[in-house]
Scaffold this active site. Structure first.
Site, PDB file in Angstrom:
ATOM      1  N   ARG A  36      35.052  45.271 -33.865  1.00 12.30           N
ATOM      2  CA  ARG A  36      35.065  45.317 -35.311  1.00 12.30           C
ATOM      3  C   ARG A  36      35.323  46.731 -35.831  1.00 12.30           C
ATOM      4  NH1 ARG A  36      32.432  42.806 -40.077  1.00 12.30           N
ATOM      5  NH2 ARG A  36      31.754  44.530 -41.368  1.00 12.30           N
ATOM      6  N   CYS A  52      25.516  50.730 -43.289  1.00 13.88           N
ATOM      7  CA  CYS A  52      26.901  51.144 -43.044  1.00 13.88           C
ATOM      8  C   CYS A  52      27.101  52.622 -43.255  1.00 13.88           C
ATOM      9  CB  CYS A  52      27.839  50.459 -44.022  1.00 13.88           C
ATOM     10  SG  CYS A  52      27.803  48.705 -43.905  1.00 13.88           S
TER      11      CYS A  52
HETATM   12  P1  XMP Z   1      23.599  44.541 -46.142  1.00 13.12           P
HETATM   13  O1  XMP Z   1      23.680  45.508 -47.291  1.00 13.12           O
HETATM   14  O2  XMP Z   1      23.402  43.146 -46.598  1.00 13.12           O
HETATM   15  O3  XMP Z   1      25.042  44.617 -45.461  1.00 13.12           O
HETATM   16  O4  XMP Z   1      22.595  44.963 -45.128  1.00 13.12           O
HETATM   17  C1  XMP Z   1      25.433  43.745 -44.449  1.00 13.12           C
HETATM   18  C2  XMP Z   1      26.924  43.900 -44.182  1.00 13.12           C
HETATM   19  O5  XMP Z   1      27.221  45.203 -43.706  1.00 13.12           O
HETATM   20  C3  XMP Z   1      28.383  45.155 -42.869  1.00 13.12           C
HETATM   21  N1  XMP Z   1      28.036  45.833 -41.618  1.00 13.12           N
HETATM   22  C4  XMP Z   1      28.403  47.082 -41.324  1.00 13.12           C
HETATM   23  N2  XMP Z   1      29.208  47.952 -41.989  1.00 13.12           N
HETATM   24  N3  XMP Z   1      28.853  49.553 -40.274  1.00 13.12           N
HETATM   25  C5  XMP Z   1      29.445  49.201 -41.447  1.00 13.12           C
HETATM   26  O6  XMP Z   1      30.159  50.005 -42.043  1.00 13.12           O
HETATM   27  C6  XMP Z   1      28.046  48.726 -39.547  1.00 13.12           C
HETATM   28  O7  XMP Z   1      27.520  49.090 -38.509  1.00 13.12           O
HETATM   29  C7  XMP Z   1      27.823  47.425 -40.099  1.00 13.12           C
HETATM   30  N4  XMP Z   1      27.128  46.349 -39.656  1.00 13.12           N
HETATM   31  C8  XMP Z   1      27.278  45.393 -40.606  1.00 13.12           C
HETATM   32  C9  XMP Z   1      28.721  43.699 -42.661  1.00 13.12           C
HETATM   33  O8  XMP Z   1      29.801  43.389 -43.500  1.00 13.12           O
HETATM   34  C10 XMP Z   1      27.439  43.003 -43.081  1.00 13.12           C
HETATM   35  O9  XMP Z   1      27.640  41.678 -43.519  1.00 13.12           O
END
Ligand code: XMP
Length: 494
Positions: free
Chosen positions: A409, A313
């Site tokens: 999203r 993120c």
């Molecule tokens: P982890 O740390 O488990 O996080 O890899 C997964 C969660 O990250 C969120 N997510 C995103 N947040 N930009 C963001 O700010 C993105 O491109 C993105 N893609 C996923 C989402 O909540 C996921 O479950």
């Protein structure tokens, strides 16, 4: 000694999981006495507190089936047309073994071109019309095809005829399939329902899965099938998506938004609860008590917590909003607990200690992306780079994922210029989650034992009664708490 959570989290700092540490408490029970059973949302019980994230490099049918087999749940991502997503939900629901092999069907008059390039395909199935829905006539092994001199021959000329012992009902579980393969001395068996072949299971796969440690019971819903969730957005067109998902039997829908406290989401929750009272809806993402209250009021059955804490993120950097994940989970959980709404701690999990922290701070489950990416069950193929076997893992707000459709999203409905809020990367092969998660859960149980908590509820009670104490770790304390003082090549080997 140490601080109570209430005091620690009310001093104006935003803490991540790594910033904090619990002080050990008193042990008067063995590790195995710890139960990690929990709830995803108001009406969905799970035997382990693990949820796979709705991301297109994490959760499709294979991951969701394995998560359910382990007693957790997978949320199928929505970066595809509603009918595909519903098909994936059906695919999870139509089996009781955590193996998916995507069988290839052909008609008797056709020829095999290059299907056996895929190593995981044990055989090609021959049916009357060449689809899963018609009568099975025979099958062709890879070895049959390899030894064929005329590669252009029609399947009907060299296939092996199917007999009645080649298939078993889809409802067979792994132990039943194993017993059947042994009794019939077969190398593979087909899973069938109502005359339709759903899958091919090989002896090799059964042996592989049997070798994994056993934990808890699988997540089976009231329909007798595995439980599975699916992500949705807040557009008008998502109402049609929900209808597809409900028809396919989805147990829960999860709203996919980086800032969930919006009129769009509140209206969508209202609509879903009005139209499908039986369906659990999880709202989010939220990180503050105020955001949480709005979604609880709207009728959310669960809350997804986290903004910018995910490993891929960049929301906090791009938009200047978010919160340290430990603080977010603690704050939202304390308000959600008053209404009995379970919290999903989403993002930022990179080890079992983070899971212990999330659950103790009040979450009922953890949602994981990066932790499960790169596993056998994650979508995508393995590549080799610098001697490592890797799989792609990307943020759903990355430009690459948004071009495939997940822009809602991160962009809202009207933005025309695409701004990325996530990155594309890769993670090293982790093997199967059927092995990874049982070991991880055992480590989590040991953490609970050190805290003197026999269950999630008892951990929450210890925290709220101020019995459980914690502290902030300085930068040096964090270095001390990690692996240090080894040469870098040894770290890599570890
Ligand atoms: P982890 O740390 O488990 O996080 O890899 C997964 C969660 O990250 C969120 N997510 C995103 N947040 N930009 C963001 O700010 C993105 O491109 C993105 N893609 C996923 C989402 O909540 C996921 O479950």
């Amino acid at each position: 000694d140490g601080y109570a959570a209430e005091r620690l989290f009310n001093q104006g700092f935003s803490y991540t999981y790594d910033d904090i540490i619990f002080l050990p408490h008193y042990i008067d029970f063995p590790t195995d006495a710890v139960s990690l059973s929990t709830n995803l949302s108001r009406n969905i019980p799970l035997s382990i507190p693990c949820v796979s994230s709705p991301m297109d490099t994490v959760t499709e049918s294979y991951m969701a089936a394995a998560m359910a087999a382990l007693g957790g749940i997978g949320i199928i991502h929505s970066n595809m047309p509603p009918s595909h997503q519903a098909h994936m939900v059906r695919s999870v629901k139509s089996r009781r073994v955590p193996i998916l092999s995507n069988p290839v069907f052909k008609s008797p008059d056709s020829r095999i071109v290059d299907h056996f390039d895929d190593d995981s395909l044990p055989c090609v199935l021959v049916t009357e019309s060449g689809t899963a829905k018609s009568k099975l006539l025979g099958y062709v092994f890879k070895s049959d095809w390899m030894s064929l001199s005329d590669k252009d021959a029609k399947l009907v000329d060299y296939m092996r005829a199917a007999d009645s012992t080649i298939s078993v009902p889809w409802s067979y579980d792994l132990a039943q399939i194993d017993a059947y393969l042994k009794k019939e001395e077969r190398d593979f068996v087909l899973l069938e329902e109502g005359g339709e072949v759903l899958d091919v299971i090989t002896k090799q796969e059964v042996e592989r899965v049997k070798g994994y440690p056993k934990i808890g019971k699988g997540s089976v819903g009231s329909d007798g099938k595995w439980m599975v969730g699916a992500a949705i957005g807040t557009r008008e067109s998502d109402k049609e998506r929900v209808e597809h998902l409900v028809k396919a039997g989805a147990n829960a829908v999860v709203l996919d938004s980086s800032q969930g406290n919006s009129i769009y989401q509140i209206e969508m929750i209202n609509y879903i609860k009005r139209t499908y009272p039986q369906l659990d809806v999880i709202g989010g993402n939220v990180v503050t008590m105020n955001q949480a209250q709005n979604l609880i009021k709207a009728g959310a059955d669960g809350l997804r917590v986290g903004m910018g804490s995910g490993s891929i993120c960049t929301t906090q950097e791009v938009c200047a909003v978010g919160r340290g994940q430990a603080t977010a989970v603690y704050k939202v959980s304390s308000i959600a607990a008053q209404s009995g709404v379970p919290v999903v701690a989403d993002g930022g999990i990179s080890n079992s200690g983070h899971i212990v922290k999330a659950l103790t701070l009040g979450a009922s489950t953890v949602m994981m992306g990066g932790f499960l990416a790169g596993s056998t069950e994650a979508p995508g193929t393995y590549l080799y780079k610098d001697g490592y076997r890797i799989k792609k893992y990307r943020g759903m707000g990355s430009l690459e994922a948004m071009t495939k459709g997940s822009d809602q999203r991160y962009l809202g409905d009207t933005a025309k210029l695409k701004i990325a809020q996530g990155v594309v990367g890769a993670v090293v092969d982790k093997g199967s989650i059927l092995r990874l998660l049982p070991y991880t859960m055992q480590a989590v149980k040991q953490g609970f034992q050190d805290l003197g908590a026999t269950s999630l509820q008892s951990a929450h009670d210890l925290l709220r009664s101020k019995t459980l104490r914690l502290e902030v770790r300085t930068g040096a304390a964090q270095v001390e708490g990690g692996i240090h003082g080894l040469d870098s090549y040894e770290k890599k080997a570890f």
